[in-house]
Design a protein around this motif. Structure first.
Motif, PDB file in Angstrom:
ATOM      1  N   PRO A 265      30.999 -23.214  -1.084  1.00 16.26           N
ATOM      2  CA  PRO A 265      32.040 -23.127  -2.110  1.00 16.26           C
ATOM      3  C   PRO A 265      31.899 -21.848  -2.932  1.00 16.26           C
ATOM      4  N   TYR A 266      32.829 -21.663  -3.843  1.00 17.34           N
ATOM      5  CA  TYR A 266      32.747 -20.521  -4.758  1.00 17.34           C
ATOM      6  C   TYR A 266      33.120 -20.983  -6.156  1.00 17.34           C
ATOM      7  N   GLY A 267      32.695 -20.218  -7.144  1.00 18.57           N
ATOM      8  CA  GLY A 267      33.044 -20.487  -8.524  1.00 18.57           C
ATOM      9  C   GLY A 267      33.835 -19.337  -9.117  1.00 18.57           C
ATOM     10  N   VAL A 268      34.503 -19.602 -10.225  1.00 16.34           N
ATOM     11  CA  VAL A 268      35.224 -18.567 -10.977  1.00 16.34           C
ATOM     12  C   VAL A 268      34.426 -18.317 -12.252  1.00 16.34           C
ATOM     13  N   ARG A 269      33.929 -17.100 -12.420  1.00 13.52           N
ATOM     14  CA  ARG A 269      32.979 -16.787 -13.486  1.00 13.52           C
ATOM     15  C   ARG A 269      33.397 -15.516 -14.234  1.00 13.52           C
ATOM     16  N   PRO A 270      33.030 -15.420 -15.483  1.00  6.77           N
ATOM     17  CA  PRO A 270      33.314 -14.173 -16.207  1.00  6.77           C
ATOM     18  C   PRO A 270      32.315 -13.081 -15.835  1.00  6.77           C
ATOM     19  N   VAL A 271      32.756 -11.850 -15.911  1.00  6.97           N
ATOM     20  CA  VAL A 271      31.834 -10.720 -15.806  1.00  6.97           C
ATOM     21  C   VAL A 271      30.845 -10.820 -16.966  1.00  6.97           C
ATOM     22  N   PRO A 272      29.540 -10.701 -16.710  1.00  8.43           N
ATOM     23  CA  PRO A 272      28.576 -10.753 -17.816  1.00  8.43           C
ATOM     24  C   PRO A 272      28.917  -9.729 -18.901  1.00  8.43           C
ATOM     25  N   ARG A 273      28.793 -10.145 -20.135  1.00 15.52           N
ATOM     26  CA  ARG A 273      29.230  -9.271 -21.228  1.00 15.52           C
ATOM     27  C   ARG A 273      28.415  -7.990 -21.328  1.00 15.52           C
ATOM     28  N   GLU A 274      27.187  -8.021 -20.823  1.00  9.77           N
ATOM     29  CA  GLU A 274      26.369  -6.816 -20.935  1.00  9.77           C
ATOM     30  C   GLU A 274      26.845  -5.691 -20.010  1.00  9.77           C
ATOM     31  N   ILE A 275      27.720  -6.000 -19.053  1.00 10.26           N
ATOM     32  CA  ILE A 275      28.199  -4.948 -18.141  1.00 10.26           C
ATOM     33  C   ILE A 275      29.717  -4.836 -18.131  1.00 10.26           C
ATOM     34  N   GLU A 276      30.440  -5.650 -18.906  1.00  8.29           N
ATOM     35  CA  GLU A 276      31.891  -5.714 -18.781  1.00  8.29           C
ATOM     36  C   GLU A 276      32.593  -4.429 -19.215  1.00  8.29           C
ATOM     37  N   GLU A 277      31.974  -3.643 -20.077  1.00  7.83           N
ATOM     38  CA  GLU A 277      32.628  -2.455 -20.624  1.00  7.83           C
ATOM     39  C   GLU A 277      33.048  -1.482 -19.527  1.00  7.83           C
TER      40      GLU A 277
ATOM     41  N   GLN B  87      21.622 -20.978   2.050  1.00  7.30           N
ATOM     42  CA  GLN B  87      20.183 -21.169   2.198  1.00  7.30           C
ATOM     43  C   GLN B  87      19.476 -21.188   0.843  1.00  7.30           C
ATOM     44  N   ASN B  88      19.953 -20.378  -0.101  1.00 11.84           N
ATOM     45  CA  ASN B  88      19.306 -20.282  -1.405  1.00 11.84           C
ATOM     46  C   ASN B  88      19.984 -21.133  -2.478  1.00 11.84           C
ATOM     47  N   GLY B  89      21.028 -21.881  -2.087  1.00 13.41           N
ATOM     48  CA  GLY B  89      21.690 -22.739  -3.042  1.00 13.41           C
ATOM     49  C   GLY B  89      22.522 -22.007  -4.069  1.00 13.41           C
ATOM     50  N   VAL B  90      23.150 -20.887  -3.667  1.00 10.38           N
ATOM     51  CA  VAL B  90      23.950 -20.078  -4.586  1.00 10.38           C
ATOM     52  C   VAL B  90      25.380 -20.009  -4.061  1.00 10.38           C
ATOM     53  N   ALA B  91      26.335 -20.475  -4.852  1.00 10.99           N
ATOM     54  CA  ALA B  91      27.737 -20.408  -4.458  1.00 10.99           C
ATOM     55  C   ALA B  91      28.240 -18.972  -4.536  1.00 10.99           C
ATOM     56  N   GLY B  92      29.299 -18.687  -3.797  1.00 17.81           N
ATOM     57  CA  GLY B  92      29.971 -17.411  -3.972  1.00 17.81           C
ATOM     58  C   GLY B  92      30.600 -17.350  -5.351  1.00 17.81           C
ATOM     59  N   GLY B  93      30.902 -16.154  -5.809  1.00 19.52           N
ATOM     60  CA  GLY B  93      31.439 -16.006  -7.161  1.00 19.52           C
ATOM     61  C   GLY B  93      32.624 -15.070  -7.226  1.00 19.52           C
ATOM     62  N   TYR B  94      33.760 -15.588  -7.713  1.00 21.00           N
ATOM     63  CA  TYR B  94      34.915 -14.760  -8.063  1.00 21.00           C
ATOM     64  C   TYR B  94      34.719 -14.381  -9.529  1.00 21.00           C
TER      65      TYR B  94
ATOM     66  N   ALA C  94      47.390 -11.785  -7.380  1.00 27.73           N
ATOM     67  CA  ALA C  94      46.944 -10.864  -6.335  1.00 27.73           C
ATOM     68  C   ALA C  94      45.438 -10.648  -6.402  1.00 27.73           C
ATOM     69  N   LEU C  95      44.906 -10.508  -7.612  1.00 27.14           N
ATOM     70  CA  LEU C  95      43.462 -10.344  -7.769  1.00 27.14           C
ATOM     71  C   LEU C  95      42.726 -11.560  -7.219  1.00 27.14           C
ATOM     72  N   THR C  96      43.248 -12.744  -7.491  1.00 27.48           N
ATOM     73  CA  THR C  96      42.570 -13.976  -7.099  1.00 27.48           C
ATOM     74  C   THR C  96      42.537 -14.150  -5.591  1.00 27.48           C
ATOM     75  N   VAL C  97      43.662 -13.947  -4.918  1.00 30.99           N
ATOM     76  CA  VAL C  97      43.647 -14.141  -3.464  1.00 30.99           C
ATOM     77  C   VAL C  97      42.841 -13.049  -2.772  1.00 30.99           C
ATOM     78  N   HIS C  98      42.696 -11.909  -3.406  1.00 29.61           N
ATOM     79  CA  HIS C  98      41.866 -10.834  -2.840  1.00 29.61           C
ATOM     80  C   HIS C  98      40.380 -11.173  -2.956  1.00 29.61           C
ATOM     81  N   GLU C  99      39.945 -11.542  -4.150  1.00 33.76           N
ATOM     82  CA  GLU C  99      38.516 -11.716  -4.397  1.00 33.76           C
ATOM     83  C   GLU C  99      37.993 -13.092  -3.977  1.00 33.76           C
ATOM     84  N   ALA C 100      38.829 -14.120  -4.075  1.00 37.34           N
ATOM     85  CA  ALA C 100      38.375 -15.481  -3.787  1.00 37.34           C
ATOM     86  C   ALA C 100      38.841 -15.911  -2.401  1.00 37.34           C
ATOM     87  N   VAL C 101      39.911 -16.701  -2.336  1.00 34.37           N
ATOM     88  CA  VAL C 101      40.453 -17.116  -1.039  1.00 34.37           C
ATOM     89  C   VAL C 101      41.953 -16.848  -1.036  1.00 34.37           C
ATOM     90  N   PRO C 102      42.460 -16.433   0.126  1.00 35.15           N
ATOM     91  CA  PRO C 102      41.783 -16.305   1.428  1.00 35.15           C
ATOM     92  C   PRO C 102      41.053 -14.987   1.629  1.00 35.15           C
TER      93      PRO C 102
END
Length: 603
Positions: free
Chosen positions: A377-389, A402-409, A426-434
């Motif tokens: 699966p994948y999750g929808v997450r914010p860009v960390p604030r320390e790098i968003e600028e 294998q490492n128990g880490v979902a994909g991240g949009y 457009a951003l969502t279908v590009h980065e997430a699915v499909p």
């Protein structure tokens, strides 16, 4: 995919190029799987090479190997130094020589494909090492620290061994910074340097890295939640060790990196952007274009394709502008879209929730277009604030079953007045699915494919698929208003202008203003996004040319399949054929899909 910046790709050096490894098994293209037959001497020779090649590349690329479930690799960082690059030349050349000794005519179609693909990747890596682009040791998003930040965000600690592995990576971080600094200084001494605007952006990120408190530091993220199997006292001891590393040698290297950028690099950084202005820069740029597009196109040809695409897309944008009821001119419509409050979220949470809603609608439409879907699966997450600028509008971060880490949009929730909602579908279908999640997760899960096929970094295919997925959004009914359809076309225009601007900057010697004009005058991109993207292209030459070139070829392949198969064409089977065996350089993709079309005709 996780679209790491040039920092990650070049500091890792052979590491990301080292996603070329392979297993003894030979790949079968999508479609029928032939019954097992006795291996020929040529097939046995190829299998032996690929076995050795996998072992070698797992050793030099612990990041990819760790994502693939190699627990030992999770405790190591790659060697991005020039000495490390040069040490890789001899074994890579030996692998190429062994491949050249094989009688290719004696291989079956799958063997020939694997032979050609592995040889292509080896040659590309050898050419990269010779040109030494690792001298561009950072980009507008930062330096070695941003690769480490990415690793921290994708590391999950489920056991004491995992905790010790991340601790080992923290212990190796100072040497990683040192190698990056040495690469940057080598660039200074040879004239292969980033433009001043890129240095200033990287400086800003370096300052933010130092400003973090130890407990809030991004490198502490893996220790935020530790398993109950580790006693509380031991958990605190682990965190104390990590804080000591961050407070001590890592902070010292961050300060040294900042000082190097500020005191040594910035004074020597030229104002004018573009590889064309650097010693041997045109040769390097021509290679980067070939590498990222996986073609033999010249920068001049790429530039012309971009101009033609700008004109074609602009005509469709005019149609959607009229459909929205706008009676004024194009420039006025762009101003309306960029400034009217109705098109913008009023809180970070609202933007993230809207992205999540679109992603769920896209999930709902997948079975109609794909016969095979990933388990991850994948999750929808914010860009960390320390790098968003200095971060772009959105990206995808690869996960690992294998490492128990979902994909991240990953959605940038800063500067809300620069993140229009009409672009979000457009951003969502590009980065997430499909888009990236579906393609990359399927690639990772292709269990009967060689290792290098499960992780190969083929930018034209991967980013071409992301842009093709924006087109698929039309078939999926994702764009529900003329504004969203215009936003989709604006995003396509963005990628067409990339062809024009990237080649203009690095091949034709354009100024930043000349490059800016294409985006400003032809797309609805917000001003901040345009500036962020321009700095990305200036600091990461060539990569931006892959998107449109790859998407054009994918759509051509589909059109050919539809034309030749007629009523036999099934879009679900077609997409499976494109995706389940992993990406290929575009010419090899043509060969594989021509074979698939021929197979479908006989069914």
């Amino acid at each position: 995919m996780d679209k790491q910046s040039l920092t990650g790709r070049l500091l890792i050096g052979a590491a990301l190029a080292a996603m070329m490894a392979a297993t003894p098994a030979l790949a079968h293209s999508a479609g029928t799987r032939p019954a097992a037959v006795a291996a020929t001497p040529a097939a046995e020779a190829l299998a032996g090479i690929l076995t050795d090649y996998e072992a070698y590349l797992r050793r030099v690329d612990p990041i990819s190997s760790g994502m693939d479930g190699d627990r030992e690799a999770l405790s190591r960082l790659p060697d991005p130094s020039r000495a490390g690059d040069l040490a890789r030349q001899a074994p890579l050349t030996a692998f190429r020589d062994r491949l050249d000794a094989i009688d290719v005519a004696a291989l079956d179609a799958d063997g020939r494909l694997n032979h050609a693909f592995s040889r292509y990747l080896i040659n590309r890596e050898l050419e990269r090492i010779a040109l030494d682009p690792s001298r561009l040791a950072f980009d507008s998003e930062g330096g070695p620290g941003q690769t480490l930040s990415y690793l921290a965000s994708s590391t999950r600690i489920a056991s004491r061994a995992d905790a010790e592995a991340w601790m080992a990576r923290l212990e190796a971080a100072p040497a990683y910074y040192d190698a990056g600094a040495a690469n940057a200084r080598r660039g200074l001494s040879t004239g292969l340097v980033q433009a001043r605007s890129v240095v200033e952006s990287a400086l800003g990120q370096a300052q933010r890295d130092i400003a973090s408190s130890p407990d809030g530091d991004v490198l502490m993220k893996p220790f935020a939640s530790l398993p109950a199997s580790i006693p509380e006292a031991d958990q605190e001891a682990l965190r104390a060790r990590a804080r000591a590393l961050i407070d001590g040698p890592i902070t010292a290297r961050r300060q040294a990196w900042l000082a190097m950028l500020r005191d040594d690099y910035l004074p020597g950084a030229p104002i004018e952007p573009g590889m064309v202005h650097r010693p041997d820069g045109k040769d390097l740029y021509a290679f980067l274009v070939r590498s990222d597009t996986t073609t033999d196109l010249t920068p001049d040809q790429v530039h012309q394709i971009g101009l033609e695409e700008v004109a074609r897309i602009r005509a469709r944008m005019q149609d959607e502008m009229r459909a929205a009821g706008w009676t004024g001119d194009f420039a006025g419509f762009l101003h309306f879209l960029r400034t009217d409050p109705q098109f913008y979220a009023t809180s970070r949470e609202q933007l993230l929730e809207k992205a999540s809603e679109i992603a769920k609608r896209a999930d709902d439409r997948l079975p109609a277009l794909f016969g095979t879907l990933p388990r991850l699966p994948y999750g929808v997450r914010p860009v960390p604030r320390e790098i968003e600028e200095t971060y772009t509008t959105g990206r995808y971060n690869s996960g690992s079953m294998q490492n128990g880490v979902a994909g991240g949009y990953i959605v940038n929730t800063s500067k809300l007045d620069q993140r229009p909602l009409y672009e979000l579908p457009a951003l969502t279908v590009h980065e997430a699915v499909p888009g990236h999640h579906l393609q990359i997760a399927l690639q990772q899960e292709a269990a009967d494919q060689p290792y290098y096929r499960r992780g190969a970094d083929v930018t034209a295919f991967i980013e071409g698929w992301g842009l093709y997925s924006e087109f698929l959004g039309e078939e999926m009914g994702i764009y529900r208003t003329p504004y969203e359809r215009f936003g989709r076309l604006s995003y396509e225009m963005w990628r067409a202008c990339r062809l024009v601007a990237d080649t203009g900057l690095h091949w034709l010697g354009w100024t930043t203003e000349q490059a800016r004009a294409c985006f400003r005058d032809n797309s609805a991109l917000a001003p901040h996004n345009i500036e962020t993207e321009l700095q990305r292209y200036i600091g990461w030459p060539g990569q931006a040319t892959a998107y449109k070139i790859g998407e054009i070829r994918l759509r051509q392949i589909r059109q050919k399949a539809e034309r030749e198969l007629g009523d036999r064409f099934d879009v679900r089977t077609f997409h499976d054929a494109l995706l389940v065996d992993g990406p290929l350089p575009l010419d090899l993709l043509d060969t594989r899909m021509d074979r698939w079309i021929a197979e479908q005709k006989t069914r």
